[in-house]
Scaffold this motif. Structure first.
Motif, PDB file in Angstrom:
ATOM      1  N   GLY A  36       0.890  -1.489  -0.059  1.00 50.25           N
ATOM      2  CA  GLY A  36      -0.041   0.110   0.364  1.00 50.25           C
ATOM      3  C   GLY A  36       0.951   1.144   0.089  1.00 50.25           C
ATOM      4  N   GLY A  37       2.116   1.270  -0.163  1.00 45.40           N
ATOM      5  CA  GLY A  37       2.850   2.324  -0.305  1.00 45.40           C
ATOM      6  C   GLY A  37       2.934   3.155  -1.284  1.00 45.40           C
ATOM      7  N   LEU A  38       2.843   4.263  -1.107  1.00 43.80           N
ATOM      8  CA  LEU A  38       3.256   5.756  -2.863  1.00 43.80           C
ATOM      9  C   LEU A  38       3.828   4.764  -3.433  1.00 43.80           C
ATOM     10  N   LEU A  39       3.984   4.215  -4.907  1.00 42.89           N
ATOM     11  CA  LEU A  39       5.452   4.671  -5.636  1.00 42.89           C
ATOM     12  C   LEU A  39       6.279   5.114  -5.880  1.00 42.89           C
ATOM     13  N   LEU A  40       7.693   5.231  -5.911  1.00 46.18           N
ATOM     14  CA  LEU A  40       8.103   6.392  -6.040  1.00 46.18           C
ATOM     15  C   LEU A  40       9.673   5.788  -6.251  1.00 46.18           C
ATOM     16  N   PRO A  41       9.641   5.549  -7.771  1.00 44.39           N
ATOM     17  CA  PRO A  41      11.038   4.448  -8.014  1.00 44.39           C
ATOM     18  C   PRO A  41      12.413   5.678  -7.217  1.00 44.39           C
ATOM     19  N   LEU A  42      13.138   4.696  -6.968  1.00 45.03           N
ATOM     20  CA  LEU A  42      14.710   5.067  -6.656  1.00 45.03           C
ATOM     21  C   LEU A  42      15.229   6.064  -7.802  1.00 45.03           C
TER      22      LEU A  42
END
Length: 102
Positions: A36-42
């Motif tokens: 459920g986390g916000l997807l923010l790729p490295l």
């Protein structure tokens, strides 16, 4: 950088705490399994494209990835950008699936 185990993070979620979760994996990894986390790729963090989390600079933010390596890098980068309370989820989603399941 602070760290948290998957068990301690799960306990916070189960207790109904409002927490900021950020997933720094790639979209296909997130689609396979996520908590459920916000997807923010490295890659976006590395290029400082973090507008989605600008309002979390002074809040506790839990960062996770597959194994804990990319999230560790993300924590270090975010700290240099002024984020004061980033927490690396040790072991990442591999540990989550091993110890907690889906």
């Amino acid at each position: 950088m602070q760290t948290i185990t998957v068990e301690a993070l799960k306990a916070k979620l189960d207790a109904g705490e409002t927490i900021n979760l950020v997933d720094v994996r790639e979209p296909h990894e997130n689609a396979e399994f996520n908590i459920g986390g916000l997807l923010l790729p490295l890659g976006k963090i590395q290029t400082m494209q973090v507008e989605e989390i600008d309002d979390l600079k002074d809040q506790e933010v839990f960062i996770y990835c597959r194994s804990g390596n990319r999230s560790g890098q993300a924590c270090l980068i975010l700290e240099t950008m002024g984020y004061k309370n980033v927490v690396n989820v040790t072991g990442g989603m591999l540990a989550w699936q091993e110890k907690i399941g889906r």
